[in-house]
Each structure stands twice: as C-alpha cells, then as structure tokens.
Design a protein around this motif. Structure first.
Motif, PDB file in Angstrom:
ATOM      1  N   HIS A  43      80.992  78.540  -4.036  1.00  0.00           N
ATOM      2  CA  HIS A  43      81.483  79.779  -4.014  1.00  0.00           C
ATOM      3  C   HIS A  43      82.100  80.221  -3.062  1.00  0.00           C
ATOM      4  CE1 HIS A  43      79.848  80.119  -8.240  1.00  0.00           C
ATOM      5  NE2 HIS A  43      78.609  80.009  -7.881  1.00  0.00           N
ATOM      6  N   VAL A  44      81.387  80.118  -1.706  1.00  0.00           N
ATOM      7  CA  VAL A  44      82.223  80.506  -0.724  1.00  0.00           C
ATOM      8  C   VAL A  44      83.415  79.759  -0.150  1.00  0.00           C
ATOM      9  CG1 VAL A  44      81.787  80.338   1.948  1.00  0.00           C
ATOM     10  CG2 VAL A  44      79.980  80.912   0.476  1.00  0.00           C
ATOM     11  N   VAL A  45      83.452  78.493  -0.636  1.00  0.00           N
ATOM     12  CA  VAL A  45      84.871  77.808  -0.535  1.00  0.00           C
ATOM     13  C   VAL A  45      85.843  78.365  -1.229  1.00  0.00           C
ATOM     14  CG1 VAL A  45      86.170  75.637  -0.673  1.00  0.00           C
ATOM     15  CG2 VAL A  45      83.980  75.598   0.532  1.00  0.00           C
ATOM     16  N   PHE A  46      85.429  78.804  -2.554  1.00  0.00           N
ATOM     17  CA  PHE A  46      86.386  79.423  -3.465  1.00  0.00           C
ATOM     18  C   PHE A  46      86.978  80.844  -3.068  1.00  0.00           C
ATOM     19  CE2 PHE A  46      86.806  82.590  -7.012  1.00  0.00           C
ATOM     20  CZ  PHE A  46      88.038  82.162  -7.367  1.00  0.00           C
ATOM     21  N   PHE A  47      85.859  81.562  -2.674  1.00  0.00           N
ATOM     22  CA  PHE A  47      86.197  82.851  -2.004  1.00  0.00           C
ATOM     23  C   PHE A  47      87.004  82.720  -0.994  1.00  0.00           C
ATOM     24  CE2 PHE A  47      82.353  84.207  -4.641  1.00  0.00           C
ATOM     25  CZ  PHE A  47      83.240  85.256  -5.391  1.00  0.00           C
ATOM     26  N   GLU A  48      86.820  82.045   0.078  1.00  0.00           N
ATOM     27  CA  GLU A  48      87.692  81.623   1.233  1.00  0.00           C
ATOM     28  C   GLU A  48      89.167  81.313   0.796  1.00  0.00           C
ATOM     29  OE1 GLU A  48      85.611  78.929   3.618  1.00  0.00           O
ATOM     30  OE2 GLU A  48      84.424  80.413   4.203  1.00  0.00           O
ATOM     31  N   PHE A  49      89.273  80.470  -0.059  1.00  0.00           N
ATOM     32  CA  PHE A  49      90.639  80.161  -0.605  1.00  0.00           C
ATOM     33  C   PHE A  49      91.215  81.049  -1.241  1.00  0.00           C
ATOM     34  CE2 PHE A  49      92.990  78.658  -4.438  1.00  0.00           C
ATOM     35  CZ  PHE A  49      93.773  77.572  -4.058  1.00  0.00           C
ATOM     36  N   GLN A  50      90.650  81.937  -2.009  1.00  0.00           N
ATOM     37  CA  GLN A  50      91.226  83.196  -2.632  1.00  0.00           C
ATOM     38  C   GLN A  50      91.662  84.144  -1.586  1.00  0.00           C
ATOM     39  OE1 GLN A  50      91.932  83.683  -6.113  1.00  0.00           O
ATOM     40  NE2 GLN A  50      93.151  85.122  -4.995  1.00  0.00           N
ATOM     41  N   GLN A  51      90.801  84.634  -0.687  1.00  0.00           N
ATOM     42  CA  GLN A  51      91.004  85.495   0.614  1.00  0.00           C
ATOM     43  C   GLN A  51      92.462  84.938   1.256  1.00  0.00           C
ATOM     44  OE1 GLN A  51      88.120  85.617   3.669  1.00  0.00           O
ATOM     45  NE2 GLN A  51      88.960  87.445   4.240  1.00  0.00           N
ATOM     46  N   GLN A  52      92.451  83.590   1.527  1.00  0.00           N
ATOM     47  CA  GLN A  52      93.668  83.176   2.222  1.00  0.00           C
ATOM     48  C   GLN A  52      94.850  83.475   1.327  1.00  0.00           C
ATOM     49  OE1 GLN A  52      93.512  79.424   4.567  1.00  0.00           O
ATOM     50  NE2 GLN A  52      91.168  79.820   4.379  1.00  0.00           N
ATOM     51  N   ILE A  53      94.914  83.176   0.047  1.00  0.00           N
ATOM     52  CA  ILE A  53      95.989  83.289  -0.820  1.00  0.00           C
ATOM     53  C   ILE A  53      96.445  84.786  -0.716  1.00  0.00           C
ATOM     54  CG2 ILE A  53      96.716  83.305  -3.221  1.00  0.00           C
ATOM     55  CD1 ILE A  53      96.805  80.464  -2.322  1.00  0.00           C
ATOM     56  N   SER A  54      95.301  85.608  -0.947  1.00  0.00           N
ATOM     57  CA  SER A  54      95.646  87.187  -0.882  1.00  0.00           C
ATOM     58  C   SER A  54      96.198  87.653   0.291  1.00  0.00           C
ATOM     59  CB  SER A  54      94.387  87.856  -1.261  1.00  0.00           C
ATOM     60  OG  SER A  54      93.767  87.711  -2.375  1.00  0.00           O
ATOM     61  N   GLU A  55      95.666  86.921   1.462  1.00  0.00           N
ATOM     62  CA  GLU A  55      96.535  87.449   2.534  1.00  0.00           C
ATOM     63  C   GLU A  55      97.805  87.161   2.902  1.00  0.00           C
ATOM     64  OE1 GLU A  55      93.845  85.571   5.695  1.00  0.00           O
ATOM     65  OE2 GLU A  55      92.361  86.898   5.381  1.00  0.00           O
ATOM     66  N   ARG A  56      98.164  85.856   2.300  1.00  0.00           N
ATOM     67  CA  ARG A  56      99.682  85.341   2.477  1.00  0.00           C
ATOM     68  C   ARG A  56     100.690  86.364   1.327  1.00  0.00           C
ATOM     69  NH1 ARG A  56     100.446  79.281   3.455  1.00  0.00           N
ATOM     70  NH2 ARG A  56      98.813  79.039   5.158  1.00  0.00           N
ATOM     71  N   ARG A  57      99.928  86.830   0.299  1.00  0.00           N
ATOM     72  CA  ARG A  57     100.644  87.699  -0.680  1.00  0.00           C
ATOM     73  C   ARG A  57     100.913  89.010   0.044  1.00  0.00           C
ATOM     74  NH1 ARG A  57      98.243  91.409  -5.240  1.00  0.00           N
ATOM     75  NH2 ARG A  57     100.147  91.452  -6.469  1.00  0.00           N
ATOM     76  N   ARG A  58      99.640  89.669   0.738  1.00  0.00           N
ATOM     77  CA  ARG A  58      99.916  90.902   1.222  1.00  0.00           C
ATOM     78  C   ARG A  58     100.960  90.837   2.537  1.00  0.00           C
ATOM     79  NH1 ARG A  58      94.457  91.187   0.585  1.00  0.00           N
ATOM     80  NH2 ARG A  58      93.669  90.223   2.543  1.00  0.00           N
ATOM     81  N   ALA A  59     100.952  89.600   3.054  1.00  0.00           N
ATOM     82  CA  ALA A  59     102.054  89.447   4.212  1.00  0.00           C
ATOM     83  C   ALA A  59     103.495  89.492   3.832  1.00  0.00           C
ATOM     84  CB  ALA A  59     101.654  88.353   5.141  1.00  0.00           C
ATOM     85  N   LEU A  74      98.145  67.237   2.281  1.00  0.00           N
ATOM     86  CA  LEU A  74      99.380  66.747   2.731  1.00  0.00           C
ATOM     87  C   LEU A  74      99.139  66.670   4.366  1.00  0.00           C
ATOM     88  CD1 LEU A  74     102.070  67.210   0.355  1.00  0.00           C
ATOM     89  CD2 LEU A  74     100.340  65.251   0.572  1.00  0.00           C
ATOM     90  N   GLY A  75      98.349  67.706   4.958  1.00  0.00           N
ATOM     91  CA  GLY A  75      98.475  67.979   6.220  1.00  0.00           C
ATOM     92  C   GLY A  75      99.387  68.901   6.914  1.00  0.00           C
ATOM     93  N   ALA A  76     100.131  69.261   5.943  1.00  0.00           N
ATOM     94  CA  ALA A  76     101.149  70.422   6.409  1.00  0.00           C
ATOM     95  C   ALA A  76     100.761  71.340   7.253  1.00  0.00           C
ATOM     96  CB  ALA A  76     101.999  71.006   5.142  1.00  0.00           C
ATOM     97  N   ALA A  77     101.554  72.089   8.301  1.00  0.00           N
ATOM     98  CA  ALA A  77     100.899  72.966   9.286  1.00  0.00           C
ATOM     99  C   ALA A  77     100.614  74.426   8.676  1.00  0.00           C
ATOM    100  CB  ALA A  77     101.897  73.219  10.226  1.00  0.00           C
ATOM    101  N   ASP A  78     101.331  74.433   7.677  1.00  0.00           N
ATOM    102  CA  ASP A  78     101.050  75.982   6.936  1.00  0.00           C
ATOM    103  C   ASP A  78     100.144  75.807   5.899  1.00  0.00           C
ATOM    104  OD1 ASP A  78     102.936  74.433   5.384  1.00  0.00           O
ATOM    105  OD2 ASP A  78     104.204  76.348   4.875  1.00  0.00           O
ATOM    106  N   GLU A  79      99.332  74.950   5.328  1.00  0.00           N
ATOM    107  CA  GLU A  79      98.385  74.747   4.637  1.00  0.00           C
ATOM    108  C   GLU A  79      97.116  75.779   4.581  1.00  0.00           C
ATOM    109  OE1 GLU A  79      96.756  70.809   4.254  1.00  0.00           O
ATOM    110  OE2 GLU A  79      98.614  69.969   3.244  1.00  0.00           O
ATOM    111  N   LEU A  80      96.440  75.817   3.649  1.00  0.00           N
ATOM    112  CA  LEU A  80      95.423  76.769   3.741  1.00  0.00           C
ATOM    113  C   LEU A  80      94.129  76.212   4.394  1.00  0.00           C
ATOM    114  CD1 LEU A  80      95.158  78.229   0.266  1.00  0.00           C
ATOM    115  CD2 LEU A  80      96.367  79.325   2.284  1.00  0.00           C
ATOM    116  N   THR A  81      93.486  76.638   5.150  1.00  0.00           N
ATOM    117  CA  THR A  81      92.349  75.849   5.952  1.00  0.00           C
ATOM    118  C   THR A  81      90.925  76.103   5.122  1.00  0.00           C
ATOM    119  OG1 THR A  81      92.263  77.510   7.637  1.00  0.00           O
ATOM    120  CG2 THR A  81      93.315  75.704   8.092  1.00  0.00           C
ATOM    121  N   LEU A  82      90.164  75.136   4.672  1.00  0.00           N
ATOM    122  CA  LEU A  82      89.091  75.190   4.252  1.00  0.00           C
ATOM    123  C   LEU A  82      87.945  74.956   4.964  1.00  0.00           C
ATOM    124  CD1 LEU A  82      89.855  74.311   0.504  1.00  0.00           C
ATOM    125  CD2 LEU A  82      89.840  76.376   1.493  1.00  0.00           C
TER     126      LEU A  82
END
Length: 132
Positions: A43-59, A74-82
């Motif tokens: 659940h924590v990993v899911f919420f962290e994933f969702q939070q990072q998506i929301s931050e990108r949306r706000r930005a 794939l190791g891209a520099a702009d991937e979300l970090t879990l």
C-alpha cells in the motif's frame, strides 16, 4: 518442627511452561504479522507511486507545459523512484497535457520482478485504481 521459608520465586518448571506458551503464541502470530507487513508495504509503494504521478501532474499544470512519465523499468533518468526492490511498468508512456489531463494507461507494480498489482488510469485526472 522447622518451617520452610517461602522465597517467592518461580520454579524452573513454571518458567519453562511460560516460555513454551509464549513460543507457541509467537509461532501463531509471526506469519500473520509478516503478511500484514507485506500488505502495508504494498500500500505504501502504491501511494508513493500515485503521489509522484500527482506531483508531475501539478508541475505540468503550473508550468503550462506538457509532461510525460516514461514506461519504467528501463533505467531512464526521469523514471519514478520507488522503494528498493520495487519497480513499475506502464503499457505506454503516460502523457500529461499542459492543463494537467492524463491519457488512459495501465501500470504494473513489481517487487523483484514479480507482479504485485495491476493499476489503470482512465479518468483523465491521473488517478490510478487497482485492476482486478
């Protein structure tokens, strides 16, 4: 006749019985506790994933510039970090418009290459929900 004085301690047998009861209780509780800890971590990993998506949306909304979240894994520099050992994979890059709208996308959350949950977002607001 001499009386024995009661020293108020416990006998070795009493201590062993208490230790046996406690070890049986621990053996019953430990597997359930480990499973509950795994669920909470998921659940924590899911919420962290969702939070990072929301931050990108706000930005994207604030800057009025479109953004994208890469497919992942794939190791891209702009991937979300879990958390360590956890990764995500999208079926396609998540495109976020300058207005903060998102396209429909499906995602998988993996723990050490094992699929833990499938998610989808098709509401335009980048909210992911668990897919059955």
């Amino acid at each position: 006749m001499r009386r024995r004085r009661n020293r108020g301690g416990f006998s070795v047998l009493e201590v062993l019985i208490v230790l046996a009861i406690m070890s049986v209780g621990a053996a019953i509780v430990m597997p359930r506790g480990a499973a509950m800890l795994d669920r909470m971590t998921t659940h924590v990993v899911f919420f962290e994933f969702q939070q990072q998506i929301s931050e990108r949306r706000r930005a994207a909304f604030r800057s009025e510039r479109a953004a994208a979240v890469p497919v992942g894994g794939l190791g891209a520099a702009d991937e979300l970090t879990l958390r360590p050992g956890w990764t995500y994979r999208l079926d396609q890059p998540l495109e976020i418009t300058a207005g903060g709208r998102c396209g429909a996308v499906e995602a998988g959350i993996f723990r050490e290459e094992r699929l833990i949950m499938r998610l989808r977002s098709d509401d335009g607001a980048c909210h992911f929900i668990r897919r059955s």
